[in-house]
Write a protein that holds these residues in place. Structure first.
Motif, PDB file in Angstrom:
ATOM      1  N   GLU A 181      -0.839   9.254 -19.264  1.00 34.54           N
ATOM      2  CA  GLU A 181      -1.657  10.035 -18.330  1.00 34.54           C
ATOM      3  C   GLU A 181      -1.428   9.556 -16.893  1.00 34.54           C
ATOM      4  OE1 GLU A 181      -4.977   9.249 -21.534  1.00 34.54           O
ATOM      5  OE2 GLU A 181      -3.066   8.327 -21.035  1.00 34.54           O
ATOM      6  N   ASP A 182      -1.348   8.215 -16.721  1.00 35.10           N
ATOM      7  CA  ASP A 182      -1.081   7.659 -15.392  1.00 35.10           C
ATOM      8  C   ASP A 182       0.280   8.133 -14.869  1.00 35.10           C
ATOM      9  OD1 ASP A 182      -3.284   6.203 -14.506  1.00 35.10           O
ATOM     10  OD2 ASP A 182      -2.793   4.482 -15.756  1.00 35.10           O
ATOM     11  N   LYS A 183       1.275   8.132 -15.729  1.00 33.82           N
ATOM     12  CA  LYS A 183       2.614   8.552 -15.306  1.00 33.82           C
ATOM     13  C   LYS A 183       2.611  10.001 -14.826  1.00 33.82           C
ATOM     14  CE  LYS A 183       4.925   5.450 -18.586  1.00 33.82           C
ATOM     15  NZ  LYS A 183       5.753   5.374 -19.815  1.00 33.82           N
ATOM     16  N   VAL A 184       1.904  10.860 -15.562  1.00 37.97           N
ATOM     17  CA  VAL A 184       1.860  12.277 -15.195  1.00 37.97           C
ATOM     18  C   VAL A 184       1.159  12.475 -13.856  1.00 37.97           C
ATOM     19  CG1 VAL A 184       0.810  14.497 -15.807  1.00 37.97           C
ATOM     20  CG2 VAL A 184       2.016  13.159 -17.546  1.00 37.97           C
ATOM     21  N   VAL A 185       0.062  11.748 -13.649  1.00 34.91           N
ATOM     22  CA  VAL A 185      -0.734  11.915 -12.426  1.00 34.91           C
ATOM     23  C   VAL A 185      -0.070  11.240 -11.228  1.00 34.91           C
ATOM     24  CG1 VAL A 185      -2.930  11.325 -11.329  1.00 34.91           C
ATOM     25  CG2 VAL A 185      -2.892  12.195 -13.679  1.00 34.91           C
ATOM     26  N   LYS A 186       0.453  10.025 -11.436  1.00 35.77           N
ATOM     27  CA  LYS A 186       0.955   9.235 -10.304  1.00 35.77           C
ATOM     28  C   LYS A 186       2.422   9.499  -9.979  1.00 35.77           C
ATOM     29  CE  LYS A 186      -2.454   5.616 -11.153  1.00 35.77           C
ATOM     30  NZ  LYS A 186      -2.710   4.208 -11.570  1.00 35.77           N
ATOM     31  N   PHE A 187       3.172  10.028 -10.944  1.00 37.90           N
ATOM     32  CA  PHE A 187       4.592  10.322 -10.703  1.00 37.90           C
ATOM     33  C   PHE A 187       4.907  11.765 -11.121  1.00 37.90           C
ATOM     34  CE2 PHE A 187       4.057   5.884 -12.147  1.00 37.90           C
ATOM     35  CZ  PHE A 187       4.377   5.219 -10.973  1.00 37.90           C
ATOM     36  N   PRO A 188       4.243  12.730 -10.496  1.00 44.02           N
ATOM     37  CA  PRO A 188       4.402  14.134 -10.928  1.00 44.02           C
ATOM     38  C   PRO A 188       5.824  14.657 -10.748  1.00 44.02           C
ATOM     39  CG  PRO A 188       3.247  14.011  -8.828  1.00 44.02           C
ATOM     40  CD  PRO A 188       3.350  12.603  -9.334  1.00 44.02           C
ATOM     41  N   GLU A 189       6.609  14.034  -9.858  1.00 45.16           N
ATOM     42  CA  GLU A 189       7.970  14.508  -9.615  1.00 45.16           C
ATOM     43  C   GLU A 189       8.933  14.146 -10.743  1.00 45.16           C
ATOM     44  OE1 GLU A 189       7.819  10.288  -8.314  1.00 45.16           O
ATOM     45  OE2 GLU A 189       6.480  12.015  -8.156  1.00 45.16           O
ATOM     46  N   ARG A 190       8.547  13.190 -11.580  1.00 44.10           N
ATOM     47  CA  ARG A 190       9.433  12.774 -12.665  1.00 44.10           C
ATOM     48  C   ARG A 190       9.207  13.661 -13.899  1.00 44.10           C
ATOM     49  NH1 ARG A 190       9.953   6.475 -13.673  1.00 44.10           N
ATOM     50  NH2 ARG A 190      11.467   7.404 -15.119  1.00 44.10           N
ATOM     51  N   THR A 191      10.268  14.235 -14.382  1.00 43.07           N
ATOM     52  CA  THR A 191      10.139  15.173 -15.509  1.00 43.07           C
ATOM     53  C   THR A 191      10.409  14.517 -16.853  1.00 43.07           C
ATOM     54  OG1 THR A 191      12.449  15.852 -15.230  1.00 43.07           O
ATOM     55  CG2 THR A 191      10.746  17.146 -14.081  1.00 43.07           C
ATOM     56  N   ARG A 192      10.877  13.267 -16.846  1.00 45.80           N
ATOM     57  CA  ARG A 192      11.068  12.584 -18.118  1.00 45.80           C
ATOM     58  C   ARG A 192      10.875  11.076 -17.954  1.00 45.80           C
ATOM     59  NH1 ARG A 192      17.187  12.304 -20.360  1.00 45.80           N
ATOM     60  NH2 ARG A 192      18.009  10.731 -18.941  1.00 45.80           N
ATOM     61  N   HIS A 193      10.454  10.444 -19.038  1.00 44.38           N
ATOM     62  CA  HIS A 193      10.208   9.002 -19.063  1.00 44.38           C
ATOM     63  C   HIS A 193      10.779   8.428 -20.355  1.00 44.38           C
ATOM     64  CE1 HIS A 193       7.317   9.123 -15.661  1.00 44.38           C
ATOM     65  NE2 HIS A 193       6.996  10.315 -16.156  1.00 44.38           N
ATOM     66  N   HIS A 194      11.078   7.143 -20.317  1.00 45.17           N
ATOM     67  CA  HIS A 194      11.644   6.480 -21.492  1.00 45.17           C
ATOM     68  C   HIS A 194      10.652   6.454 -22.657  1.00 45.17           C
ATOM     69  CE1 HIS A 194      15.343   5.219 -19.716  1.00 45.17           C
ATOM     70  NE2 HIS A 194      14.784   4.399 -18.839  1.00 45.17           N
ATOM     71  N   VAL A 195      11.184   6.628 -23.843  1.00 49.30           N
ATOM     72  CA  VAL A 195      10.467   6.371 -25.090  1.00 49.30           C
ATOM     73  C   VAL A 195      11.331   5.396 -25.884  1.00 49.30           C
ATOM     74  CG1 VAL A 195       9.553   7.315 -27.232  1.00 49.30           C
ATOM     75  CG2 VAL A 195       9.456   8.674 -25.128  1.00 49.30           C
ATOM     76  N   ILE A 196      10.770   4.257 -26.273  1.00 50.84           N
ATOM     77  CA  ILE A 196      11.530   3.284 -27.057  1.00 50.84           C
ATOM     78  C   ILE A 196      10.824   3.083 -28.388  1.00 50.84           C
ATOM     79  CG2 ILE A 196      12.502   0.958 -27.130  1.00 50.84           C
ATOM     80  CD1 ILE A 196      12.368   0.909 -24.078  1.00 50.84           C
ATOM     81  N   LEU A 197      11.553   3.351 -29.451  1.00 49.78           N
ATOM     82  CA  LEU A 197      11.015   3.198 -30.805  1.00 49.78           C
ATOM     83  C   LEU A 197      11.407   1.821 -31.333  1.00 49.78           C
ATOM     84  CD1 LEU A 197      11.900   6.722 -32.252  1.00 49.78           C
ATOM     85  CD2 LEU A 197       9.819   5.992 -31.060  1.00 49.78           C
ATOM     86  N   GLU A 198      10.392   0.998 -31.600  1.00 47.52           N
ATOM     87  CA  GLU A 198      10.626  -0.382 -32.008  1.00 47.52           C
ATOM     88  C   GLU A 198      10.013  -0.633 -33.384  1.00 47.52           C
ATOM     89  OE1 GLU A 198      10.516  -2.525 -27.637  1.00 47.52           O
ATOM     90  OE2 GLU A 198       8.612  -2.105 -28.621  1.00 47.52           O
TER      91      GLU A 198
END
Length: 625
Positions: free
Chosen positions: A282-299
Motif C-alpha cells: 500500500e505504501d509503494k502504491v501511494v508513495k511511488f505512484p509513477e512506478r508500475t512494477r515492483h520486485h516480488v521474491i519467492l523464498e
C-alpha cells in the motif's frame, strides 16, 4: 506473591533473537540466568523473512559471532542459500545474507539454550517488574508467581500491546496466533517510561504447488566454496536451493489502489509509525505512484515445507482483496494463500531513556534490547540482546561496563544512534550510518572484537591464539610484499597484460602492483609466491590492507580525532541548565540524554561546533572533563 526458590543473577524476558543472545552471554560469563518465553515452541522464531544478514545486517551478525554469540553458528546450521551482497563495490560494504530453514533455526537455537549450563528456560507471560528503591529485583508472571533476579533484560519484540490487523479486523496478538502482553506496557508507563507506537508487517505465504515458477527468474545461491557466516563453522551441511524473482504489474497497482479504503494502514485503523525502509505494498502504491512494477521474491521457508514467503507483497488488506492482489502477479494466477499478510502495531520505549549500556535511566538493573527499543530486524535485535546481556552480567559481577564506540563496531554505531538520537520510526542498520565503515568490514570482525570477547569470557584461549597467529602471519606477509621487488621480465609483463593491466618497465615493489584494480592476491602467488602457502582468509586480509592502505590510514586519522572527543567524559550529574551560550532546546536535550562523553554530546540533533566549544569551557570551569 510467591517466589520461585532460586534467585537469578539475570532474568531475560522474551526469547526471540534478542532474548536468546541476552540469555546466552551472561550464562557463558558465569551468571545464573532465567529465560522466560510466552511460548517455548516459538523460541527464536522467524515471523517475517526466514533470512539472516543483508546490507549492514551481515556485519552485525559477524560482530555477534566474533564476541562469542550464537546467531551466526545457528545460521550456518540452517542456511539453505548463501549470498554476498555488493560484491561489485569495495569490501567496506560487502554483506553476507542467507535464506534459512525457519523451523530448523528455531529447533537448533532451542537446543543450544536448553543445553547451556547456568541457564534455565521456562514458559511464562511477565506482567510486572518487582522494583524496590528504584532497582529491579525480579518479575511477576500472569499467575502472580514471582522470580527474583539481580538484573532484568526486557526483550519483548512486538508483544507489548501487540495488535494484528487484516483489513478492518484486528486482534490482540504479539504475532499472528500468539498472545500479546498488555499489563507489562501499562506497568512500564506506571514506572514513568515514555512509550510510543510502531507498525510493521509480513507478506502472505503461498503454497508451492500453486505457483508457476516458469514465470519467475531463478536466483541461484552462491556457488561452492561457500564462505560460512560464523568464524567457527567448518562445513555447510544443508542442500542449497534457489529463490525466484518476478514483478508486480499495473493491474496489481490498480487492485491495491482501488481497495485502499479497506486497508488497515490507509483506512485509519493503524496509528503506529511504519518502517520507511521496508514499505508495505500500500505504501509503494501511494508513495511511488509513477512506478508500475515492483520486485516480488519467492523464498522457500524450509526444506520440509511447501510454504513460500512472498517478499514484496506485504499488505494489510482483507483476505478477499489479498487473494485478488496476489493472483494479479504473473505466475501467481492460481496461487493459494496459506497464511495471509498482516500488519502489526506494538509499543516501544523511546531509547533515549537508556544508557549506552542499554540499562534504563529510570530503573537500575533494568536493561532493554531489540524491538522494544524501536529497532527492526533479527540482526539488530541479536546484537542488542548480546550487548544488554553482557552489561547485565558485568553489573552483577562488578565489572566495568561493556561499551563499544562507533569506530569499533556496527553495533556501537547502532547503540549510539539509539541512545543519543532516539527513534520515532523502526530503526534499521545501514552501512551509510557507519562513518568508519572501511574499518568495520565483515572480514575483520574477528580481528576487531575477538580479543574483547575473550576478556569477557566468551571466546576461548585456543581461539584467541589462532587469531593472534593469523594476525602475525598477515603482518609478516604484508611486510614481505612491501620488500619484494618485481623486475620487468617477459614473463612478468605477459602476466600483467593477460590480467588487463599495463606492463612495467622498471623494478616495482609488489605492494604497488597489488594496489592495481585489475590484480588480486593471485598476482602475489604468481609473481612472488611465499615460501609457505597462505590461507585464504589471510590472503584476503592481506589484499584488502594493501589495496586500501591509503584510505585506511586516512580513516584511522579521523578515528583518532573522534576518540579525542570520546575521551572527554561528561559527569552524570552535570547541570546543563547553568551552561550559558546554549539554546534552551539544547539544554533540554542534554539534560534528557545525559551524554556520557563530549563525543556523544556532539552527535545530539541540533548540536553545533560552537555548542561543543561552550560545553568544553563549561566542563573546564566546573573542574570536570
Amino acid at each position: 506473591m510467591a517466589f520461585y526458590e532460586k534467585t537469578y543473577d539475570v532474568i531475560v524476558v522474551g526469547a526471540g533473537h534478542a532474548g536468546c543472545e541476552a540469555a546466552l552471554a551472561p550464562a557463558r560469563m558465569g551468571c545464573s540466568v532465567l529465560l522466560l518465553a510466552i511460548d517455548l515452541d516459538k523460541l527464536a522464531a522467524m515471523p517475517c523473512s526466514p533470512s539472516i544478514g543483508g546490507m549492514a545486517k551481515g556485519q552485525l551478525v559477524k560482530e555477534v559471532d566474533a564476541l562469542g554469540g550464537e546467531m551466526a553458528k545457528i545460521t550456518d546450521q540452517t542456511a539453505i542459500s548463501y549470498k554476498v551482497l555488493n560484491t561489485k563495490k569495495g569490501p567496506a560494504v560487502h554483506s553476507s545474507r542467507t535464506q534459512n530453514d525457519k523451523n530448523r533455526y528455531h529447533i537448533a537455537m532451542k537446543a543450544v539454550i536448553e543445553r547451556q549450563p547456568n541457564l534455565d528456560l521456562k514458559q511464562g507471560l511477565v506482567e510486572r517488574l518487582v522494583v524496590e528503591d528504584g532497582r529491579v529485583i525480579g518479575v511477576e508472571d500472569q499467575n502472580g508467581f514471582g522470580y527474583q533476579g539481580k538484573a532484568v533484560v526486557l526483550a519483548t519484540g512486538t508483544f507489548l500491546s501487540g495488535r494484528v490487523h487484516i483489513g478492518f479486523r484486528s486482534i490482540k496478538a504479539g504475532r499472528a496466533g500468539e498472545f500479546a502482553s498488555y499489563d507489562l506496557p501499562a506497568h512500564l508507563r506506571e514506572l514513568g517510561f515514555e512509550l510510543g507506537r510502531m507498525k510493521t508487517g509480513t507478506p502472505p505465504r503461498l503454497h508451492r504447488a500453486s505457483i508457476d515458477f516458469s514465470q519467475f527468474e531463478p536466483q541461484e545461491p552462491m556457488p561452492e566454496p561457500i564462505t560460512p557466516f560464523s568464524f567457527f563453522t567448518k562445513k555447510i551441511t544443508l542442500p542449497q536451493v534457489p529463490s525466484y524473482m518476478g514483478h508486480t504489474n499495473e493491474n496489481s497497482q490498480k487492485v491495491v489502489r482501488d481497495n485502499l479504503k479497506y486497508s488497515a494502514l490507509y483506512g485509519g485503523v493503524i496509528k503506529g509509525v511504519s518502517a520507511r525502509y521496508c514499505p508495505s505494498f500500500e505504501d509503494k502504491v501511494v508513495k511511488f505512484p509513477e512506478r508500475t512494477r515492483h520486485h516480488v521474491i519467492l523464498e522457500p521457508e524450509g526444506l520440509d515445507t511447501d510454504e513460500i514467503y512472498a517478499s514484496g507483497l506485504g499488505n494489510s488488506l482483507p483476505p478477499e482483496v489479498q487473494l485478488e492482489f496476489v493472483r494479479s502477479v504473473r505466475g501467481l494466477e492460481l496461487a493459494e494463500i496459506m497464511r495471509p499478510a498482516y500488519a502489526i502495531e506494538y509499543d516501544y520505549v523511546n531509547p533515549v531513556q537508556l544508557r549506552p549500556t542499554l540499562e534504563t535511566k529510570r530503573v537500575r538493573g533494568l536493561f532493554m534490547a531489540g524491538q522494544i527499543n524501536g529497532t527492526s530486524g533479527y540482526e539488530e535485535a541479536g546484537a542488542q540482546g548480546m550487548w544488554a546481556g553482557i552489561n547485565a552480567a558485568c553489573q552483577v559481577q562488578g565489572r566495568p561496563p561493556f561499551v563499544l564506540d562507533r569506530s569499533q563496531a556496527y553495533m556501537g554505531v547502532m547503540i549510539d544512534d539509539l541512545v543519543t538520537k532516539g527513534t520515532r520510526e523502526p530503526y534499521r542498520m545501514f552501512t551509510s550510518r557507519a562513518e568508519y565503515r572501511l574499518m568495520l568490514r565483515e572480514d575483520n570482525a574477528d580481528l576487531r572484537l575477538m580479543e574483547i570477547g575473550h576478556g569477557l569470557g566468551l571466546i576461548s584461549a585456543d581461539t584467541l591464539k589462532d587469531l593472534n597467529d593469523r594476525k602475525a602471519q598477515t603482518d609478516a606477509e604484508i611486510r614481505r610484499i612491501k620488500k619484494t621487488v618485481v623486475k620487468p621480465t617477459p614473463a612478468v609483463n605477459a602476466y600483467l597484460e593477460e590480467k588487463g593491466t599495463r606492463p612495467v618497465s622498471n623494478g616495482v615493489h609488489l605492494d604497488q602492483l597489488l594496489k592495481r584494480a585489475e590484480l588480486d592476491y593471485g598476482a602475489v602467488s604468481t609473481l612472488a609466491p611465499p615460501t609457505e602457502p597462505v590461507r585464504a582468509r589471510i590472503a584476503r586480509q592481506v589484499e584488502i590492507e594493501v589495496k586500501y592502505e591509503g584510505y585506511i590510514q586516512r580513516q584511522q586519522r579521523e578515528i583518532n580525532r573522534f576518540r579525542n572527543l570520546e575521551r572527554v567524559r561528561m559527569p552524570e550529574t552535570f547541570d546543563y541548565s547553568r551552561v550559558a551560550g546554549l539554546s534552551n532546546e539544547l539544554r533540554e536535550k542534554l539534560s534528557a540524554i545525559r551524554p556520557a562523553s563530549l563525543g556523544q554530546a556532539s552527535r545530539i540533533e541540533g548540536m553545533t561546533p560552537s555548542g561543543i566549544s561552550v560545553l568544553m569551557v563549561a566542563l573546564k570551569a566546573a573542574g570536570a572533563g
